[in-house]
Design a protein around this motif. Sequence first.
Motif, PDB file in Angstrom:
ATOM      1  N   VAL A 166     -36.586  15.342  20.239  1.00  0.00           N
ATOM      2  CA  VAL A 166     -37.338  15.255  18.983  1.00  0.00           C
ATOM      3  C   VAL A 166     -38.847  15.313  19.165  1.00  0.00           C
ATOM      4  O   VAL A 166     -39.581  15.328  18.194  1.00  0.00           O
ATOM      5  CB  VAL A 166     -36.968  13.975  18.190  1.00  0.00           C
ATOM      6  N   GLY A 167     -39.301  15.370  20.412  1.00  0.00           N
ATOM      7  CA  GLY A 167     -40.741  15.456  20.649  1.00  0.00           C
ATOM      8  C   GLY A 167     -41.335  14.128  21.113  1.00  0.00           C
ATOM      9  O   GLY A 167     -40.788  13.059  20.840  1.00  0.00           O
ATOM     10  N   TYR A 168     -42.474  14.243  21.795  1.00  0.00           N
ATOM     11  CA  TYR A 168     -43.116  13.082  22.424  1.00  0.00           C
ATOM     12  C   TYR A 168     -43.437  11.973  21.422  1.00  0.00           C
ATOM     13  O   TYR A 168     -43.113  10.799  21.640  1.00  0.00           O
ATOM     14  CB  TYR A 168     -44.388  13.574  23.136  1.00  0.00           C
ATOM     15  N   GLY A 169     -44.062  12.353  20.293  1.00  0.00           N
ATOM     16  CA  GLY A 169     -44.451  11.356  19.293  1.00  0.00           C
ATOM     17  C   GLY A 169     -43.249  10.661  18.678  1.00  0.00           C
ATOM     18  O   GLY A 169     -43.239   9.438  18.511  1.00  0.00           O
ATOM     19  N   ALA A 170     -42.221  11.448  18.353  1.00  0.00           N
ATOM     20  CA  ALA A 170     -41.025  10.872  17.739  1.00  0.00           C
ATOM     21  C   ALA A 170     -40.293   9.975  18.737  1.00  0.00           C
ATOM     22  O   ALA A 170     -39.705   8.961  18.353  1.00  0.00           O
ATOM     23  CB  ALA A 170     -40.108  11.974  17.230  1.00  0.00           C
ATOM     24  N   ALA A 171     -40.341  10.336  20.034  1.00  0.00           N
ATOM     25  CA  ALA A 171     -39.721   9.501  21.060  1.00  0.00           C
ATOM     26  C   ALA A 171     -40.458   8.161  21.142  1.00  0.00           C
ATOM     27  O   ALA A 171     -39.836   7.089  21.167  1.00  0.00           O
ATOM     28  CB  ALA A 171     -39.749  10.213  22.411  1.00  0.00           C
ATOM     29  N   LEU A 172     -41.791   8.217  21.144  1.00  0.00           N
ATOM     30  CA  LEU A 172     -42.586   6.989  21.146  1.00  0.00           C
ATOM     31  C   LEU A 172     -42.228   6.128  19.941  1.00  0.00           C
ATOM     32  O   LEU A 172     -42.038   4.916  20.042  1.00  0.00           O
ATOM     33  CB  LEU A 172     -44.079   7.326  21.084  1.00  0.00           C
ATOM     34  N   GLN A 173     -42.115   6.797  18.787  1.00  0.00           N
ATOM     35  CA  GLN A 173     -41.832   6.059  17.560  1.00  0.00           C
ATOM     36  C   GLN A 173     -40.467   5.362  17.629  1.00  0.00           C
ATOM     37  O   GLN A 173     -40.302   4.281  17.052  1.00  0.00           O
ATOM     38  CB  GLN A 173     -41.895   6.999  16.356  1.00  0.00           C
TER      39      GLN A 173
ATOM     40  N   GLU B 123     -45.975  -1.708  13.539  1.00  0.00           N
ATOM     41  CA  GLU B 123     -45.446  -1.545  12.184  1.00  0.00           C
ATOM     42  C   GLU B 123     -46.048  -0.302  11.509  1.00  0.00           C
ATOM     43  O   GLU B 123     -45.349   0.488  10.892  1.00  0.00           O
ATOM     44  CB  GLU B 123     -45.800  -2.792  11.369  1.00  0.00           C
ATOM     45  N   PHE B 124     -47.353  -0.139  11.693  1.00  0.00           N
ATOM     46  CA  PHE B 124     -48.030   1.033  11.128  1.00  0.00           C
ATOM     47  C   PHE B 124     -47.506   2.315  11.770  1.00  0.00           C
ATOM     48  O   PHE B 124     -47.278   3.319  11.103  1.00  0.00           O
ATOM     49  CB  PHE B 124     -49.546   0.896  11.332  1.00  0.00           C
ATOM     50  N   PHE B 125     -47.267   2.276  13.076  1.00  0.00           N
ATOM     51  CA  PHE B 125     -46.788   3.460  13.801  1.00  0.00           C
ATOM     52  C   PHE B 125     -45.336   3.802  13.456  1.00  0.00           C
ATOM     53  O   PHE B 125     -44.871   4.889  13.766  1.00  0.00           O
ATOM     54  CB  PHE B 125     -46.928   3.256  15.312  1.00  0.00           C
ATOM     55  N   CYS B 126     -44.611   2.856  12.852  1.00  0.00           N
ATOM     56  CA  CYS B 126     -43.225   3.141  12.466  1.00  0.00           C
ATOM     57  C   CYS B 126     -43.158   3.897  11.140  1.00  0.00           C
ATOM     58  O   CYS B 126     -42.098   4.375  10.746  1.00  0.00           O
ATOM     59  CB  CYS B 126     -42.422   1.851  12.351  1.00  0.00           C
ATOM     60  N   SER B 127     -44.288   4.009  10.456  1.00  0.00           N
ATOM     61  CA  SER B 127     -44.300   4.711   9.175  1.00  0.00           C
ATOM     62  C   SER B 127     -44.304   6.225   9.416  1.00  0.00           C
ATOM     63  O   SER B 127     -44.587   6.681  10.513  1.00  0.00           O
ATOM     64  CB  SER B 127     -45.537   4.289   8.384  1.00  0.00           C
ATOM     65  N   PRO B 128     -44.006   7.009   8.370  1.00  0.00           N
ATOM     66  CA  PRO B 128     -43.974   8.468   8.541  1.00  0.00           C
ATOM     67  C   PRO B 128     -45.334   9.066   8.929  1.00  0.00           C
ATOM     68  O   PRO B 128     -45.422  10.248   9.248  1.00  0.00           O
ATOM     69  CB  PRO B 128     -43.549   8.980   7.160  1.00  0.00           C
ATOM     70  N   VAL B 129     -46.393   8.241   8.908  1.00  0.00           N
ATOM     71  CA  VAL B 129     -47.729   8.704   9.284  1.00  0.00           C
ATOM     72  C   VAL B 129     -47.746   9.198  10.737  1.00  0.00           C
ATOM     73  O   VAL B 129     -48.447  10.135  11.092  1.00  0.00           O
ATOM     74  CB  VAL B 129     -48.739   7.537   9.130  1.00  0.00           C
ATOM     75  N   TYR B 130     -46.909   8.572  11.589  1.00  0.00           N
ATOM     76  CA  TYR B 130     -46.962   8.868  13.019  1.00  0.00           C
ATOM     77  C   TYR B 130     -46.463  10.274  13.308  1.00  0.00           C
ATOM     78  O   TYR B 130     -45.355  10.642  12.924  1.00  0.00           O
ATOM     79  CB  TYR B 130     -46.138   7.852  13.795  1.00  0.00           C
ATOM     80  N   PRO B 131     -47.276  11.095  13.992  1.00  0.00           N
ATOM     81  CA  PRO B 131     -46.868  12.486  14.239  1.00  0.00           C
ATOM     82  C   PRO B 131     -45.714  12.599  15.233  1.00  0.00           C
ATOM     83  O   PRO B 131     -45.604  11.796  16.157  1.00  0.00           O
ATOM     84  CB  PRO B 131     -48.133  13.138  14.808  1.00  0.00           C
TER      85      PRO B 131
END
Lengths: 114, 243
Positions: free
Chosen positions: B70-77, B172-180
């Motif tokens: 799913v990509g680096y950012g989505a993995a982090l998320q 919590e903020f990074f769990c929102s759809p804002v995170y790329p």
Amino acid sequence: MPLTQKIFALVVSVLILIVIVELVRRRRLREEYSFLWIITGITLIILSLWYRLLVFITHAIGAVLPTSTLFLFGLLFLVMISLHFSVKISKLTDQLKDVAQEVAILKASLDDRK
Amino acid sequence: MNDKMTDSDKKLCIIIPAYNEEQNIAGVIKSVRNALPDGTIVVVNDGSKDKTAETAISHGATVLSLPVNVGYGAALQTGFKYSLKKRFQFSLIMDADGQHIAEEAHKVLIPVMQGIADLAVGSRYSGDNVYRGSMIRMLGSLIFSKLASWSLGFKVTDPTSGFQAMNRRTVEFFCSPVYPSDFPDADILIATKRAGLKIAEVPVKMLPPAGGKSMHSGLKPFYYIFKMFFSIFVTFLRKDTAN
């Protein structure tokens, strides 16, 4: 517009419409996606039957030949439909991401309980 | 300081996103365990085709295996969502390719644990650290650090750094759809700042990646540059960054 041209345009447009309706009937195409296609089909029928409208639009947009008006609108519809699909794909990608994340976390918590 | 560290380590989640890193992951897990013995190591396996997940499990890490890449950012998320769900107080993210040194982690953790910052970013360029990356990487980082510094209002030297510590509010903020989903970089720093969270940059030492394929190869740098400019631009147009 010669009669043969008219008949050809009409037959093609009606065929397109029939295919769309048939796909929806067989549940191979969802209603929400059929909307733009049906509009395309109906517009094609209207323009091929109502030649004066086509000539009027041609003058209104500054085109020279009625055929170029048809091509222009055909292209515009294709662009709109592709854009519509890009939006849908973006949404699907986001949903897939959320589902994959959920699956990964749930799988880990299941393994914890084993 | 050391007392404080051990006290808080129990509430620490160490998130390591990994894609085809079976060569490096064992070493990374070992060094993290040595440096932060009380932290929970969570390896997010981003649909790897090799034995990354098995290797990580056999070395005692918690593994979140994504069924598809799913990509680096989505993995982090995924790690952030896990950290939030398990109610970890602090989270640390670091790369699986071995370029982030576990012994340096306390440098990014301290400002967050002391409450000075909500998010601390480890920078390989600030301070007297010597790091030699590829030309394009250096140039890209330079452009975006200038752009990010200008838009954030304080100096950021390494906005592309994936060595970060944060508290639960930031998670919590990074769990929102804002995170790329692809590359979370200067754009997310700007969004974080606009959401009212405090960001600090800390100098850390880094190593060149030990192996594996660089994210910045082939045509990717060009897409990357476009994406960064465009997403920073769009971030400014959005009014609902906080949501």
